[in-house]
Enzyme design. Structure first.
Site, PDB file in Angstrom:
ATOM      1  N   ARG A  55      30.470  16.636  -5.269  1.00  0.00           N
ATOM      2  CA  ARG A  55      29.047  16.846  -5.566  1.00  0.00           C
ATOM      3  C   ARG A  55      28.389  15.648  -6.267  1.00  0.00           C
ATOM      4  O   ARG A  55      27.288  15.766  -6.784  1.00  0.00           O
ATOM      5  CB  ARG A  55      28.873  18.103  -6.415  1.00  0.00           C
ATOM      6  CG  ARG A  55      29.198  19.408  -5.688  1.00  0.00           C
ATOM      7  CD  ARG A  55      28.592  20.600  -6.387  1.00  0.00           C
ATOM      8  NE  ARG A  55      28.947  21.860  -5.753  1.00  0.00           N
ATOM      9  CZ  ARG A  55      28.316  22.357  -4.698  1.00  0.00           C
ATOM     10  NH1 ARG A  55      27.310  21.702  -4.158  1.00  0.00           N
ATOM     11  NH2 ARG A  55      28.693  23.510  -4.178  1.00  0.00           N
ATOM     12  N   LYS A 105      24.228  20.922   6.666  1.00  0.00           N
ATOM     13  CA  LYS A 105      25.336  21.802   6.263  1.00  0.00           C
ATOM     14  C   LYS A 105      24.954  22.693   5.102  1.00  0.00           C
ATOM     15  O   LYS A 105      24.286  22.232   4.186  1.00  0.00           O
ATOM     16  CB  LYS A 105      26.530  20.929   5.864  1.00  0.00           C
ATOM     17  CG  LYS A 105      27.653  21.636   5.179  1.00  0.00           C
ATOM     18  CD  LYS A 105      27.986  21.074   3.792  1.00  0.00           C
ATOM     19  CE  LYS A 105      27.018  21.475   2.725  1.00  0.00           C
ATOM     20  NZ  LYS A 105      27.474  21.276   1.348  1.00  0.00           N
ATOM     21  N   THR A 106      25.290  23.920   5.081  1.00  0.00           N
ATOM     22  CA  THR A 106      25.407  24.792   3.911  1.00  0.00           C
ATOM     23  C   THR A 106      25.533  26.236   4.362  1.00  0.00           C
ATOM     24  O   THR A 106      24.797  26.687   5.263  1.00  0.00           O
ATOM     25  CB  THR A 106      24.248  24.699   2.895  1.00  0.00           C
ATOM     26  OG1 THR A 106      24.497  25.643   1.851  1.00  0.00           O
ATOM     27  CG2 THR A 106      22.856  24.961   3.448  1.00  0.00           C
ATOM     28  N   ASP A 149      24.596  28.563   2.641  1.00  0.00           N
ATOM     29  CA  ASP A 149      23.492  29.298   2.015  1.00  0.00           C
ATOM     30  C   ASP A 149      22.338  29.589   2.979  1.00  0.00           C
ATOM     31  O   ASP A 149      21.527  30.476   2.725  1.00  0.00           O
ATOM     32  CB  ASP A 149      22.931  28.515   0.818  1.00  0.00           C
ATOM     33  CG  ASP A 149      23.961  28.321  -0.272  1.00  0.00           C
ATOM     34  OD1 ASP A 149      24.987  29.022  -0.245  1.00  0.00           O
ATOM     35  OD2 ASP A 149      23.748  27.458  -1.138  1.00  0.00           O
ATOM     36  N   TYR A 154      33.540  56.012  -4.576  1.00  0.00           N
ATOM     37  CA  TYR A 154      33.111  54.818  -5.309  1.00  0.00           C
ATOM     38  C   TYR A 154      31.765  54.287  -4.819  1.00  0.00           C
ATOM     39  O   TYR A 154      31.466  54.346  -3.617  1.00  0.00           O
ATOM     40  CB  TYR A 154      34.122  53.672  -5.135  1.00  0.00           C
ATOM     41  CG  TYR A 154      35.479  53.948  -5.729  1.00  0.00           C
ATOM     42  CD1 TYR A 154      35.622  54.251  -7.086  1.00  0.00           C
ATOM     43  CD2 TYR A 154      36.619  53.888  -4.927  1.00  0.00           C
ATOM     44  CE1 TYR A 154      36.885  54.497  -7.622  1.00  0.00           C
ATOM     45  CE2 TYR A 154      37.875  54.132  -5.465  1.00  0.00           C
ATOM     46  CZ  TYR A 154      38.010  54.435  -6.811  1.00  0.00           C
ATOM     47  OH  TYR A 154      39.235  54.676  -7.335  1.00  0.00           O
TER      48      TYR A 154
HETATM   49  P1  FBP Z   1      26.081  23.842  -1.036  1.00  0.00           P
HETATM   50  O1  FBP Z   1      24.669  24.079  -1.418  1.00  0.00           O
HETATM   51  O2  FBP Z   1      26.623  22.571  -1.548  1.00  0.00           O
HETATM   52  O3  FBP Z   1      26.305  24.002   0.443  1.00  0.00           O
HETATM   53  O4  FBP Z   1      26.970  24.974  -1.761  1.00  0.00           O
HETATM   54  C1  FBP Z   1      26.998  26.294  -1.396  1.00  0.00           C
HETATM   55  C2  FBP Z   1      27.647  27.161  -2.453  1.00  0.00           C
HETATM   56  O5  FBP Z   1      28.728  27.857  -1.874  1.00  0.00           O
HETATM   57  C3  FBP Z   1      26.675  28.128  -3.104  1.00  0.00           C
HETATM   58  O6  FBP Z   1      26.510  29.306  -2.334  1.00  0.00           O
HETATM   59  C4  FBP Z   1      27.329  28.397  -4.434  1.00  0.00           C
HETATM   60  O7  FBP Z   1      26.398  28.805  -5.398  1.00  0.00           O
HETATM   61  C5  FBP Z   1      27.912  27.050  -4.784  1.00  0.00           C
HETATM   62  O8  FBP Z   1      28.159  26.405  -3.547  1.00  0.00           O
HETATM   63  C6  FBP Z   1      29.182  27.138  -5.588  1.00  0.00           C
HETATM   64  O9  FBP Z   1      29.529  25.850  -5.973  1.00  0.00           O
HETATM   65  P2  FBP Z   1      30.978  25.366  -6.367  1.00  0.00           P
HETATM   66  O10 FBP Z   1      31.727  25.190  -5.093  1.00  0.00           O
HETATM   67  O11 FBP Z   1      30.740  24.054  -7.024  1.00  0.00           O
HETATM   68  O12 FBP Z   1      31.599  26.397  -7.212  1.00  0.00           O
END
Ligand code: FBP
Length: 552
Positions: free
Chosen positions: A145, A202-203, A205, A243
């Site tokens: 990162r 990429k992501t 999210d 549950y």
């Molecule tokens: P990116 O935005 O880098 O694609 O990350 C996605 C993610 O998985 C998020 O959904 C989550 O909040 C974060 O990374 C978690 O980060 P880390 O891998 O540093 O714990």
């Protein structure tokens, strides 16, 4: 290496390219479209990117390849969180490089952007690449990162490129990494380095999307993986009937992941952070909303259920956002040490009570003690509360329990409420990519090479028409500056790619909204099962419900 039979089988999978990229590099020509301008703040973006702004949108098509023959030496990095399919971007890029000229070279810089700065790399060959075809993870070269954003860093990267004779850098990352790709491209152009930069979206999210990006890669596989698990939990809930499961899903601020999982599995409850913000909902209102479903289902003899909670939801609750800001202020500078030195929670509580406004103290007071303490434990390097680490699934189940006991006392509810908690995130980020992500990513990589070969700089590898079968996908490129606007970040105006949140007037949310009342009371669960890699295309190649609804 010990490998599973699925991994062995996946090595043999041939990713599907868009028709226009099939048949070999010699048959791919380029069609330039209109000049572009940024989605907002055109003058400011143009001034910041004088060399790369306003370039033309391009589409590849079948025809005579007119690019100049040139040996290419390309460097690639993976940036940020893992997302299924990253390996295939590299495989597609490698295959395109090799099939054009066996002398071409692909460097993989290790552990994210830092690899480019520290000149830490591998040079790919067939044997290396073949171990990673169609597999999940980013372990081929690792990710990280570190941000590439300063001129000092760019100068180092330029030196590294010069040293290896690198002609282009491919950055595989999210909105921030692609923003930085555009800034690096401008730097390279302004300094006449001759090095090109291409980005790939990429992501997991799903928040990197816009009129040029149908979806980011990884979203499909990750949401399929989470939906499989949510479906399994729902079936367990419906079998045991005892549950209530609270399932938090990753996705940062945006609720695309939660919404897609809800569309696939039809849980009783799914919170959408963007709606919480729009309606300015309080924690208590959210808890009441969930408790209403618990009560209605209990009245029908169903003391079980499933609630999906998006990772970022608490940030969107206005009163909670104010509370967090006050806590950040309360512990700024040396006050954190003063707070930490207090020996007991009671003394700490008094310190907090003394420092918060009456309104924020009221919000703080209704939080379960575990969450209260979390707010003071987990700080980021700037000393701020890390909202994403707050166990909101536990927060809401505890608040719902309080609501239900009040309703019990009032005689309106007589059911049983036994909550269980789950957090789904890392489980899905390195899954074997679905056929969709395997195909999409391979195409992104292959296409990135075509953009390099045709001399484009500061472009995003663009594969669109993704709701259709791969043969009908459209391959091309878009200047990254076209996707940018100016936003205030850390007190400064910055050019950035706009993050896409869930649109409340968009078709995916509208579909969910039209059905959720029924889902809250009935047991309308859908069990999607595991990702299928082999079998009929209508089972294996389908992508997300979000994309299908958006493009219908
Ligand atoms: P990116 O935005 O880098 O694609 O990350 C996605 C993610 O998985 C998020 O959904 C989550 O909040 C974060 O990374 C978690 O980060 P880390 O891998 O540093 O714990």
């Amino acid at each position: 290496m010990n490998i599973s039979s699925l991994q062995k089988a996946r090595y043999e999978y041939t990713p599907k390219l868009p028709q226009m990229l099939r048949g070999g590099i010699a048959e791919i020509s380029v069609l330039e479209g209109a000049e572009t301008k940024s989605v907002a703040d055109c003058e400011k973006i143009q001034a910041l990117f004088p060399n790369t702004y306003g370039k033309k949108e391009i589409v590849f098509q079948k025809g005579q390849n007119t690019s100049a023959p040139k040996k290419q030496v390309v460097g690639v990095i993976l940036s940020g969180g893992q997302a299924p399919g990253g390996h295939n971007v590299i495989c597609g890029l490698y295959d395109a490089l090799q099939s054009t000229n066996p002398e071409n070279v692909l460097y993989g810089f290790k552990n994210g952007p830092i690899g480019l700065i520290e000149d830490d790399y591998v040079i790919f060959d067939d044997a290396y690449i073949d171990q990673y075809r169609n597999t999940g993870g980013f372990d081929i070269i690792g990710s990280g990162r570190t941000k590439l954003e300063t001129n000092e860093q760019f100068a180092v990267v330029a030196e590294v490129c010069k040293k290896h004779g690198i002609t282009a850098v491919v950055i595989i990352g999210g909105d921030d990494s692609n923003t930085n790709a555009a800034v690096l491209a401008e730097y390279f152009a302004a300094n006449h380095t001759g090095v090109q930069v291409i980005g790939c979206p990429k992501t997991i999210d799903g928040d990197l999307k816009n009129e040029d990006i149908d979806c980011s890669f990884g979203f499909d596989t990750a949401t399929k993986t989470y939906s499989e698990i949510i479906g399994n939990i729902q079936r367990d809930a419906n079998s045991a009937k005892k549950y209530w499961h609270f399932v938090k899903v990753m996705g940062r601020s945006a609720s695309h992941v939660a919404l897609e999982c809800a569309l696939k599995t039809q849980p009783n409850i799914c919170l959408i952070s963007e709606e919480v913000a729009e309606k300015k909902m309080s924690l208590s209102q959210i808890a009441d909303y969930i408790a209403d479903s618990v009560e209605a289902r209990a009245a029908r003899g169903m003391n079980f259920g499933v609630a999906v909670i998006p990772e970022g939801v608490v940030e969107f609750v206005p009163e909670f956002a104010v509370l967090i800001a006050e806590i950040n202020e309360l512990l700024a500078g040396s006050k954190a040490d003063e707070f930490n030195a207090l020996p007991s929670w009671d003394e700490k509580y008094a310190f907090i009570k003394n420092g918060l406004t009456k309104e924020s103290m009221e919000v703080f007071a209704i939080l379960p003690q575990g969450i209260q303490q979390q707010l003071f434990l987990e700080r980021d390097p700037h000393g701020n509360v890390q909202v994403s680490l707050i166990e909101s699934e536990k927060l809401f189940s505890a608040m719902v329990a309080d609501k239900l006991s009040a309703r019990k006392k009032a005689g309106t509810y007589s059911g049983k409420f036994s909550p269980l908690h789950h957090f789904l995130g890392y489980e899905g980020r390195c899954a074997f990519p679905s056929n969709f992500d395997a195909d999409y990513c391979y195409s992104l990589g292959y296409n990135a090479f075509m953009l390099i070969q045709y001399g484009y700089n500061g472009y995003l590898s663009k594969i669109s028409n993704l709701s259709k079968p791969a043969a009908e996908w459209v391959a091309g490129g878009m200047p990254i500056t076209k996707m940018m606007n100016i936003e205030r970040r850390h007190g400064e105006d910055k050019p950035v790619i706009k993050k896409a949140l869930v649109e409340l007037d968009g078709k995916p949310f509208k579909f969910f909204e039209a059905h959720r009342e029924a889902w809250a009371v009935e047991t309308a669960y859908v069990y999607p099962g595991a990702i299928q890699y082999y079998g009929p295309a209508e089972v294996c190649d389908l992508t997300t419900r979000t994309l299908a609804l958006e493009k219908e």
